[in-house]
Write a protein that holds these residues in place. Structure first.
Motif, short mmCIF file in Angstrom:
data_model
loop_
_atom_site.label_atom_id
_atom_site.label_comp_id
_atom_site.label_asym_id
_atom_site.label_seq_id
_atom_site.Cartn_x
_atom_site.Cartn_y
_atom_site.Cartn_z
N SER A 1 -11.31 9.22 -25.24
CA SER A 1 -10.08 8.48 -25.76
C SER A 1 -9.06 8.55 -24.72
CB SER A 1 -9.68 9.49 -26.93
OG SER A 1 -9.11 10.76 -26.55
N PHE A 2 -8.09 7.76 -25.18
CA PHE A 2 -7.14 6.93 -24.27
C PHE A 2 -6.20 8.10 -23.69
CE2 PHE A 2 -3.81 4.17 -22.70
CZ PHE A 2 -2.75 4.48 -23.23
N LYS A 3 -5.85 9.24 -24.54
CA LYS A 3 -4.62 10.04 -23.85
C LYS A 3 -5.44 11.45 -23.55
CE LYS A 3 -1.05 11.58 -26.64
NZ LYS A 3 0.36 11.32 -27.01
N TYR A 4 -6.08 12.01 -24.47
CA TYR A 4 -6.80 13.34 -24.35
C TYR A 4 -8.28 13.32 -23.88
CZ TYR A 4 -2.95 14.42 -27.49
OH TYR A 4 -1.45 14.45 -28.18
N HIS A 5 -8.68 12.01 -23.57
CA HIS A 5 -9.83 11.96 -23.07
C HIS A 5 -10.97 12.95 -23.96
CE1 HIS A 5 -9.18 9.56 -19.59
NE2 HIS A 5 -7.93 10.16 -19.61
N ARG A 6 -10.88 12.67 -25.14
CA ARG A 6 -12.04 13.22 -26.17
C ARG A 6 -13.05 12.80 -26.21
NH1 ARG A 6 -9.40 16.99 -29.93
NH2 ARG A 6 -10.79 16.47 -31.58
N PRO A 7 -14.13 12.99 -26.28
CA PRO A 7 -15.46 12.25 -26.47
C PRO A 7 -15.46 11.62 -27.82
CG PRO A 7 -16.02 14.65 -27.20
CD PRO A 7 -14.43 14.73 -26.59
N ARG A 8 -15.96 10.47 -27.80
CA ARG A 8 -15.65 9.31 -28.88
C ARG A 8 -17.24 8.66 -28.97
NH1 ARG A 8 -10.09 8.41 -30.12
NH2 ARG A 8 -9.34 10.33 -30.35
N GLY A 9 -17.57 8.40 -30.34
CA GLY A 9 -18.71 7.49 -30.82
C GLY A 9 -18.40 6.49 -31.54
N LEU A 10 -19.65 6.05 -32.10
CA LEU A 10 -19.20 4.76 -33.02
C LEU A 10 -18.39 5.14 -34.22
CD1 LEU A 10 -22.73 3.00 -32.86
CD2 LEU A 10 -20.48 2.41 -31.58
N MET A 11 -17.61 4.25 -34.65
CA MET A 11 -16.74 4.88 -35.88
C MET A 11 -16.77 3.52 -36.84
SD MET A 11 -13.84 5.10 -37.63
CE MET A 11 -12.33 4.52 -36.94
N SER A 12 -16.39 2.36 -36.63
CA SER A 12 -16.50 1.55 -37.52
C SER A 12 -17.59 0.47 -37.43
CB SER A 12 -15.27 0.40 -37.23
OG SER A 12 -15.28 -0.42 -36.09
N ALA B 1 -18.76 4.66 -43.68
CA ALA B 1 -20.05 4.45 -44.40
C ALA B 1 -20.48 3.19 -43.87
CB ALA B 1 -19.88 4.79 -45.70
N SER B 2 -19.64 2.07 -44.19
CA SER B 2 -20.23 0.64 -43.77
C SER B 2 -20.78 0.35 -42.47
CB SER B 2 -18.90 -0.26 -44.19
OG SER B 2 -17.93 0.05 -43.16
N GLY B 3 -20.13 1.28 -41.62
CA GLY B 3 -20.77 1.24 -40.00
C GLY B 3 -22.25 1.79 -40.24
N ALA B 4 -22.36 2.87 -40.92
CA ALA B 4 -23.81 3.67 -40.65
C ALA B 4 -24.68 2.32 -41.68
CB ALA B 4 -23.65 4.78 -41.43
N GLN B 5 -24.39 1.79 -42.51
CA GLN B 5 -25.31 0.84 -43.46
C GLN B 5 -25.38 -0.24 -42.37
OE1 GLN B 5 -22.33 0.58 -46.65
NE2 GLN B 5 -24.13 0.22 -47.99
N ARG B 6 -24.46 -0.75 -41.39
CA ARG B 6 -24.91 -1.96 -40.80
C ARG B 6 -25.71 -1.49 -39.83
NH1 ARG B 6 -19.58 -5.35 -39.18
NH2 ARG B 6 -18.65 -4.77 -41.10
N LEU B 7 -25.77 -0.10 -39.08
CA LEU B 7 -26.87 0.23 -38.38
C LEU B 7 -28.32 0.20 -38.66
CD1 LEU B 7 -24.69 3.17 -36.58
CD2 LEU B 7 -25.58 1.07 -35.33
N ILE B 8 -28.10 0.57 -40.02
CA ILE B 8 -29.47 0.61 -40.74
C ILE B 8 -30.05 -0.54 -41.08
CG2 ILE B 8 -30.37 1.70 -42.99
CD1 ILE B 8 -28.45 4.05 -42.92
N ARG B 9 -29.36 -1.38 -41.76
CA ARG B 9 -29.71 -2.55 -42.42
C ARG B 9 -29.95 -3.87 -41.37
NH1 ARG B 9 -27.74 -3.26 -47.85
NH2 ARG B 9 -28.60 -5.34 -47.52
N ARG B 10 -29.10 -3.70 -40.28
CA ARG B 10 -28.96 -5.03 -39.45
C ARG B 10 -30.04 -4.59 -38.32
NH1 ARG B 10 -22.92 -7.25 -38.71
NH2 ARG B 10 -22.64 -7.48 -41.18
N TRP B 11 -29.85 -3.36 -37.56
CA TRP B 11 -30.75 -3.18 -36.50
C TRP B 11 -31.70 -2.02 -36.47
CZ3 TRP B 11 -24.95 -3.45 -36.10
CH2 TRP B 11 -24.63 -4.53 -35.63
N SER B 12 -31.86 -1.64 -37.78
CA SER B 12 -32.94 -0.52 -38.17
C SER B 12 -32.83 0.58 -37.25
CB SER B 12 -34.29 -1.09 -37.71
OG SER B 12 -34.54 -2.33 -38.78
N VAL B 13 -31.43 0.91 -37.24
CA VAL B 13 -31.11 2.31 -36.62
C VAL B 13 -30.92 3.49 -37.65
CG1 VAL B 13 -29.45 3.46 -35.09
CG2 VAL B 13 -30.40 1.13 -34.43
N LYS B 14 -31.46 4.58 -37.44
CA LYS B 14 -30.81 5.81 -38.14
C LYS B 14 -30.09 6.46 -37.46
CE LYS B 14 -33.45 9.74 -40.41
NZ LYS B 14 -34.52 10.40 -40.50
#
Lengths: 937, 159, 85
Positions: free
Chosen positions: A49-60, A273-286
């Motif tokens: 992250s920008f200021k605190y450099h915290r680990p980040r992953g996929l969100m939206s 949730a919509s992000g997770a749905q995208r991963l599943i439905r579009r790219w067959s990712v769990k």
């Protein structure tokens, strides 16, 4: 991990792509985005992250956050969510020290107590140390690295046209497009995703019908960057911008699913949730094995179906609502999945290495999981509506802003319009209305039922004494940061935004503005509607510079003798949009020597200059003379047929704006010239004057239709004799029509450069031939072409002014030594009344000729160097050159009126401060009696 | 080739404008378009060419008939010397070329009314006449070289 | 990009046009005092509202009048100048 193949997936498993992220190699497929490929490989930490450099992953997973922003070679800020995977990509996360896994700058997180909102406004009292702090800031913040050696790219722009433009190809947009097309409109529907369909992820009967419709253009992988006046929408695709002009626009841009705010809600594994749905439905990712579903609407339970179908274990549903409708939870209840109503996530607990979520603590207890999917509400993707001029209002029944008053020709449907359940019907309604607006069919005025329950929770925010409950992921803003800003007095939406920087990051508030607004409303005891929103400005997503640069069109004008100048060694200069020879290069000679050589040819032999860039206008009619009387300061009514006269034009304030020569060809027929740069403007303005005066005359602009050249020098007459049937004993300033080199021409005896000379005007198509004939005829006399610089020197030796150089935006005729040209006794001319008023005032400055001492060989003043008298500014130099004819520096300058006396000494200050002595001198400097240019046979 | 360019700059042409121009042209025996910004072909017995009404009171005559405009003028008739760069454009990518260079929607123009347009292409003022699937263009010859170069460059990219 | 409708040439992109200022009646130069004349020459009406303005379609050199609401950025109508001040 990758799920088994299924129909409709967006990836092509037959085309694997190898790529590298943070030094490790991975495999993905064609059709993957960078985000989906990394998720398929189980990579959870994608950035810091920008200021605190915290680990980040996929969100939206929708480009509504920039947790995953990467550097790809020289290209900074590649957004993983929105960028297709390409074979051989070598990516690193931006803004890390030592890589995304072991970012040393994460130490800043420990100092977060000392880095509250706005700390930089308060912390740096010592200016001395600030350069040190600045250096540190620049190193630790900022995203991506710019490669200054990157080639400057331009991509071609183009226009586009349609009747109805639909922005967004989700359910409501597709329905709108179909409805509009069915009514006969030509429809373009645009979507930023690789395939249409929105949350149906590409596969549906509706998509098929729209794609097949002959009147619908489906444009994918393209986003609408802004909404400009008269339904002008730039569409940005990877290689080009299309400037689409629509007659009606349907904004079906959908909503941004909103994050929930709780402690450590930014841990990798926690996503929408919509992000997770995208991963599943579009790219067959769990995206996870075992999740907690944080819910507050019906969408959550629909999403749960997708999660279960992908084999994800739902440990529990935590629902913010006190009561969950039976219909929504029955399917989960049947599978014995616990649904905790009236609950919330108090905090997420990280794994030992701090890099992803391990469990969540709710009011009911701790639940282990490796993912949290969040479905608590929506904010409308409304920037384009705002830019179109829509008035929005906050609707309590759906807890979002919705359009209240749309401008003419703009329509909205679907989630952006506050309709979440009946999106298809709402799209049909909007499409029909849009088509009818364009004159196709009738507006069916379809009734669309409102939502029965709000799909958005009004307060998905949980406080925590230890904070780290993030509201804006781009800017690393916690709830306390906003509360502090408000407490410090930045308590309206505009101030809070700027002081805290909420919504000012790369996502521009897509995932943060709404929650920030809710916090402000609660802290100030008002409502979201009262708090309002800040201004949504283009662009919706960043637009590459190459697209904005496009292909610039800088038209260039050339005279018909252009190729002759090129062949003669012309060194080109731009005069406005024209190309003119500055001088003609002679091998072995310096620029100055060439210019002086050309001037010498004119003074002692014969020279030829192309003056075709001059404005050339023709006026005919019974009141042609009357018109000229009104627009110029001198008199022309009495000008004899066959004679010319110098002409000065002023504007209404009495300022000199142009000069030229008026030639009378007949009682009712004049041909007159303007300066090169003034031609188009003068023609336009004269046309406007006659629109008002309606004098019986007509003006034709012949600037581009006529070629013109000036043959000058003591040998000029001899060269021209034999090439023309015009009697060359014509008096000074006369004009004749006749044949020159076999071509119908207008000849004017002129005196600009101070030698016997004629200006020859012929139609464009004959310009080159006449030039050639004159050059051939003059060969034995040593004829030389001369350019702009030689002409400027020659005219300066005569003290002739150049408008725009020896005059400026405030110069009146008297100041420029043109009193003699002003005929105030005419009934009317433009500028007359002002000049009468000016004549009653003392004149402050006067243009005079000046000379430097003959022995001055040191550095000479340049144009615009100041005249200094008693330490004060008393004028400036407008023209200066070393005169070969006089062997000393001569020039023109404005001086204080009282200094404008013969031989008056004054000083000019050079850039370095040295004062150079000069004295006022009468003009013309050369041939003061004008005998050479007036010379008759 | 994506777009073909034919140069008709040397075709004889002449112009005239003014409140008396329409009547003067009729008396010279030329058919005069009634509607501003339209054109008529000068075919058959009149030997080929066209006459275009540019706006309300200006006319362009191209072809053998243009010599008629050398006749003595009368009141309200102002000759316009035409030294245009004149082009014919056609080809499979002509419309794509126009989409990159002009903000007028050429595809939407109803050719049956024989419109003549005064507009701007790549920043240069032009007279444009769509004729079937061809496009006639006239522009000031001082812009001509740059104009044609620019269009050719774009056409080459579209190929 | 705004669309302006030339009364002769029809609707075109605003880049085909030049703005000529609000139509302002010229006071009689012979009768106006220096102050009245200076007001005409130098001062302009800056208040937002409906104005009659000079506009020129540059490819065709057509001068016309646009009635424009500068507060709402709306062009109400365009017409050829007929001689009213």
């Amino acid at each position: 991990m990758r799920l088994p193949p299924k129909q409709g997936e967006w990836i092509d498993r037959n085309h694997p792509l190898r790529f590298r992220f943070e030094g490790r190699d991975y495999d993905g497929c064609a059709g993957d985005t960078i985000a989906s490929a990394l998720a398929a490989n189980g990579v959870k930490v994608l950035g810091r992250s920008f200021k605190y450099h915290r680990p980040r992953g996929l969100m939206s997973v929708a480009n509504h956050d920039v947790n995953a922003v990467m550097q790809w070679g020289g290209m900074p800020n590649v957004r993983a969510d929105a960028t297709p995977l390409v074979a051989g990509m070598d990516l690193t996360a931006v803004n890390t020290f030592g890589g995304v896994d072991k970012d040393k700058a994460r130490i800043l997180g420990w100092f977060s107590r000392f880095l509250p909102v706005g700390f930089y406004y308060k912390a740096f009292h010592s200016k001395r140390l600030f350069p040190l702090w600045e250096k540190m800031f620049r190193m630790t913040t900022g995203l991506g690295k710019v490669d200054f050696a990157t080639p400057h790219l331009r991509t071609p722009k183009r226009y586009g046209f349609c009747d109805v433009l639909v922005i967004g190809a989700g359910t409501s947009g597709l329905s709108a497009a179909l409805a509009a097309a069915e009514q006969g409109a030509d429809v373009a529907i645009v979507d930023e995703n690789a395939k249409p369909g929105g949350s149906t992820h590409g596969a549906s009967e509706l998509v098929a019908r729209v794609v097949a419709h002959p009147r619908v253009r489906v444009i994918t992988d393209t986003y609408a960057a802004g909404y400009y006046t008269d339904h002008w929408v730039p569409l940005i695709e990877r290689g080009r911008m299309t400037k689409m002009r629509a007659r009606a626009v349907v904004v079906a841009s959908g909503g941004y699913e909103q994050p929930a705010v709780f402690r450590n809600n930014d841990l990798p594994g926690i996503m929408l949730a919509s992000g997770a749905q995208r991963l599943i439905r579009r790219w067959s990712v769990k995206p996870a094995q075992r999740i907690v579903l944080l819910a507050a609407n019906a969408d959550a339970y629909l999403a749960a179906e997708d999660f279960l179908a992908a084999g994800i274990e739902i440990a529990a549903v935590v629902d913010l609502r006190d009561v969950v409708p039976e219909a929504q939870k029955s399917a989960l209840a049947a599978r014995r999945i616990p649904v905790h109503a009236g609950d919330c996530i108090l905090e997420a607990i990280p794994t030992a290495d701090g890099n992803s979520v391990a469990s969540v603590r709710t009011k009911s207890g701790e639940i282990t999981c490796d993912g949290v999917f969040v479905s608590v509400g929506w904010a409308p993707a409304a920037p384009l509506l705002y830019q179109a001029g829509t008035k929005m209002r906050y609707d309590d029944s759906v807890h979002q802003f919705v359009p209240e008053k749309l401008p003419d020709g703009a329509f909205a449907c679907g989630r952006v319009n506050g309709i979440h359940t009946a999106r298809s019907l709402d799209g049909e309604r909007a499409g029909s209305a849009a088509a009818a607006h364009c004159g196709f069919g009738v507006d069916r005025a379809i009734f669309v039922p409102a939502e029965t329950e709000s799909p958005t929770h009004p307060w998905p925010i949980v406080a925590h004494p230890q904070g780290k409950n993030f509201l804006d992921f781009d800017e690393d803003l916690q709830v306390a940061d906003l509360e502090n800003a408000i407490q410090e007095g930045f308590d309206n939406i505009e101030l809070m935004k700027r002081y805290s920087t909420v919504g000012m990051g790369p996502s521009q508030g897509k995932h943060s503005n709404m929650n920030a607004l809710r916090v402000l409303a609660r802290c100030t005891g008002s409502t979201p509607g009262e708090v309002g929103t800040t201004t949504a400005r283009p662009f919706f997503h960043p637009v590459p510079m190459s697209h904005l640069a496009g292909r610039g069109f800088a038209p260039e004008r050339r005279t018909p003798m252009h190729a002759r100048h090129e062949a003669a060694g012309a060194v080109w200069m731009s005069a406005g949009v024209w190309q003119r020879p500055e001088y003609y290069a002679v091998s072995g000679q310096s620029r100055l020597d060439c210019i002086r050589g050309e001037a010498d040819a004119v003074r002692n032999g014969v020279g030829l200059i192309d003056v075709g860039t001059l404005g050339k206008l023709e006026i005919r009619g019974p009141q042609a003379a009357e018109f000229l009387e009104r627009v110029y300061i001198s008199k022309y009514a009495g000008l004899k047929v066959g004679m010319t006269r110098y002409a000065v034009m002023c504007d209404e304030s009495g300022v000199v704006i142009d000069d030229g020569v008026v030639a009378r060809l007949a009682e009712d027929h004049f041909y007159f010239t303007t300066t090169t740069s003034g031609a188009a403007l003068i023609y336009r303005e004269l046309s406007r004057w006659n629109t008002i005066w309606k004098l019986d005359c007509g003006i034709v602009n012949l600037t581009g239709a006529m070629a013109a050249m000036n043959l000058a020098g003591p040998k000029a007459k001899a060269v021209l004799a034999g090439l023309t049937d015009v009697d060359l004993s014509l008096p000074y300033l006369a004009v004749r029509e006749g044949m020159v080199c076999g071509v119908s021409a207008r000849l004017m005896r002129v005196g600009f450069v101070g030698e016997w000379g004629v200006e020859i005007h012929v139609p464009f198509e004959h310009g080159a031939a006449v030039w050639d004939a004159l050059m051939a005829a003059g060969k034995s006399a040593g004829i030389r072409p001369f350019g702009v610089e030689a002409q400027r020197l020659l005219r300066l030796e005569k003290g002739h002014i150049i408008i725009g150089q020896d005059t400026d935006g405030l110069t009146t005729p008297g100041e420029a030594a043109l009193d003699w040209a002003v005929k105030l006794d005419k009934p009317f001319f433009v500028g007359q009344r002002s000049l009468q008023a000016i004549a009653r005032k003392p004149r402050r400055q006067q243009l005079v000729g000046f000379m430097l001492p003959a022995e001055h060989t040191a550095e000479a003043p340049k144009e615009c160097h100041l005249v200094i008298e008693d330490g004060e500014i008393a004028g400036r130099v407008t023209s200066i050159a070393w005169s070969p004819s006089l062997s000393r520096y001569i020039g023109l300058a404005y001086v204080r009126s009282d200094m404008a006396t013969a031989d008056r000494k004054f000083h000019i200050r050079l850039t370095g401060g040295t004062l150079v002595a000069a004295r006022v001198a009468k003009t013309p400097f050369y041939d003061p009696e004008n005998l050479r240019q007036k010379e008759s046979a | 080739m994506s777009v073909q360019f034919q140069d008709l700059s040397t075709t004889p042409r002449a112009g005239v404008k003014g409140p008396g121009a329409a009547e003067w042209l009729k008396q010279l025996g030329l058919p005069v378009p009634d509607v501003p910004n339209t054109w008529l072909p000068l075919g058959g017995a009149l030997g080929g060419g066209l006459i275009a009404r540019l706006g309300n009171t200006e006319f362009l005559v191209e072809g053998p008939e243009s010599v008629k405009l050398a006749a003595p003028i009368s009141h309200g008739v102002y000759p316009v010397l035409r030294q245009d760069t004149a082009l014919v454009l056609k080809g499979a990518r002509l419309n794509d070329l126009l989409l990159e260079t002009c903000s007028v929607n050429f595809l939407a123009i109803n050719r049956t009314t024989r419109p003549a347009l005064l507009t701007s292409i790549v920043g240069v003022g032009v007279t444009a006449i769509p004729d079937g699937d061809e496009l006639r263009l006239w522009c000031d010859s001082t812009y001509g070289e740059w104009f044609l170069d620019t269009l050719r460059t774009i056409a080459a990219e579209l190929a | 990009m705004k669309i302006m409708t030339c009364p002769i040439n029809g609707p075109r992109a605003i880049t085909e046009f030049a703005y000529g200022g609000e139509i302002r009646p010229m006071p009689d130069p012979a009768a106006a005092s220096d102050d009245q004349w200076a007001d005409y020459v130098f001062n302009r009406n800056g208040a937002p509202g409906v104005k009659q303005e000079w506009w020129c379609h540059t490819p065709s050199n057509t001068w016309f009048v646009a009635e424009r609401d500068t507060e709402r950025d709306a062009i109400l109508r365009t017409y050829l100048y007929t001689g009213e001040a």
